[in-house]
Design an enzyme around this catalytic site. Sequence first.
Site, mmCIF file in Angstrom:
data_model
loop_
_atom_site.group_PDB
_atom_site.id
_atom_site.type_symbol
_atom_site.label_atom_id
_atom_site.label_comp_id
_atom_site.label_asym_id
_atom_site.label_seq_id
_atom_site.Cartn_x
_atom_site.Cartn_y
_atom_site.Cartn_z
ATOM 1 N N PHE A 30 0.907 -1.060 0.087
ATOM 2 C CA PHE A 30 -0.279 0.027 -0.272
ATOM 3 C C PHE A 30 0.983 1.187 0.089
ATOM 4 C CE2 PHE A 30 0.913 -0.136 4.651
ATOM 5 C CZ PHE A 30 0.794 1.140 5.059
ATOM 6 N N LYS A 31 2.088 1.244 0.517
ATOM 7 C CA LYS A 31 3.073 2.285 0.726
ATOM 8 C C LYS A 31 3.053 2.917 -0.836
ATOM 9 C CE LYS A 31 3.689 1.579 4.879
ATOM 10 N NZ LYS A 31 4.977 1.722 5.573
#
Length: 474
Positions: A112-113
């Site tokens: 998700f980063k």
Amino acid sequence: MRYVSTRGAPGAARFAEILLEGLAPDGGLYVPVSYPTIDRATLESWRALSYAGLAFEIVSRFVDDIPAADLRMLLAQTYTAEAFGDARVVPVERIEGDLWLQHLSNGPTLAFKDVAMQLLGRLFEYELARRDATLNVLGATSGDTGSAAEHALKGKRGIAVFMLSPHGRMSPFQQAQMYSLLDANIHNLAIEGVFDDCQDIVKAVSGDLEFKRAHRIGTVNSINWARLLAQVVYYVSAWLQATKPVPANAPLPEVSFAVPSGNFGNVCAGHVARMMGVPIRRLVVATNENDVLDEFFRTGTYRVRAGHETHATSSPSMDISKASNFERFVFDLVGRDPVRLCALFADGVGRAGCFTLHDDELARVPRFGFVSGRSTHADRISTIRALAQRTGRLIDPHTADGWKVALEHAEPDVPMIVLETALPAKFADAIVEATGHAPPRPPAFEGLESRPRRCTVLPADVQAVRRYLATHAT
């Protein structure tokens, strides 16, 4: 829009300044002077927008020192179907009952980063070009931030990256994903300690203003407001995807979010979205055995653990006992009073102390929608196994933390959206234990662990990192 430090440093800064600076000069975190609000009509009007268009509507409310045309261009270049595998960028899928999953891990590093880091890389490059300047990016990672930052910044003109990670504490996939990057501007520093040691070093270096300015040090961790701001967008996107328009005289539907949490940056973005007026009922903080945040939301006591008390778990990106972004929420909780904030976080610049809220402060917590829970290794394995058997959906152990705690707080007819953390391929050992089978791996990552690596091992010592930076800074 202007920004101030949670710790009360005088004056206010603009977005481009805090983008490159990261931590405030007094060791606090930058926050906007106030949160812009979104009215009902505006929120409903965003349903037809692309993700990049939605991002512009939100980000532009916090950024007034980048020309609108340039900001729109940067967002359009970042959020593409080619980069994220779907025109929606962060699609939301109903899995079973009222539980939904937001797919956040289809970017370049499968975590998700990427959603925030891909934008941060473009913002850095844009602003440095405007200033004809260079930047040495210093960061700490417990697993996914490092590879997302390095892939976003590799080869970028005028930028060098120095990423600290806890030696031997990430999954084999995560280590290989970072250490196999051989680009000249990427420096991987494996610190002999836990993630909190890495984070403390980053804050100590960033808190030394003379060294920071001499070597042009910036940050990519979520202590950098731009990282968190980019994450606000996918909360709004999730609400738009999981709800339908209602008559003008009916209340807007609410949703809840379950967020696997270690450093509090991801769920803090949800807090910002809620403060802006997005109809979020609950923000469910899901921790693993390193349950500092769960303990706080249950008791009002924030008790930092020492390195030897920080467990190495099967959800290693959450093996954190000092949640950096927590200070931003506490700042709002205490009425944005920097004196009270400093009294709570009292054991030195950039370090979180142990404290217990006053009764009246603890009573305010429910107004912000936060609840919490924790999981064990056995919980994660059984959650992965059961969900795969019921639905065919495979999730990674961090997302399993969120799923397990989401089930405990789900309410009828309120969509509970679990934020995906990473693709299962990054944590094969846990998936094999849960299902008996290795997770599928995208073709581009075949043979990753056998690729050549470059990494420097250093002690958990600020001076050792300073010396390395001074020698290798761009």
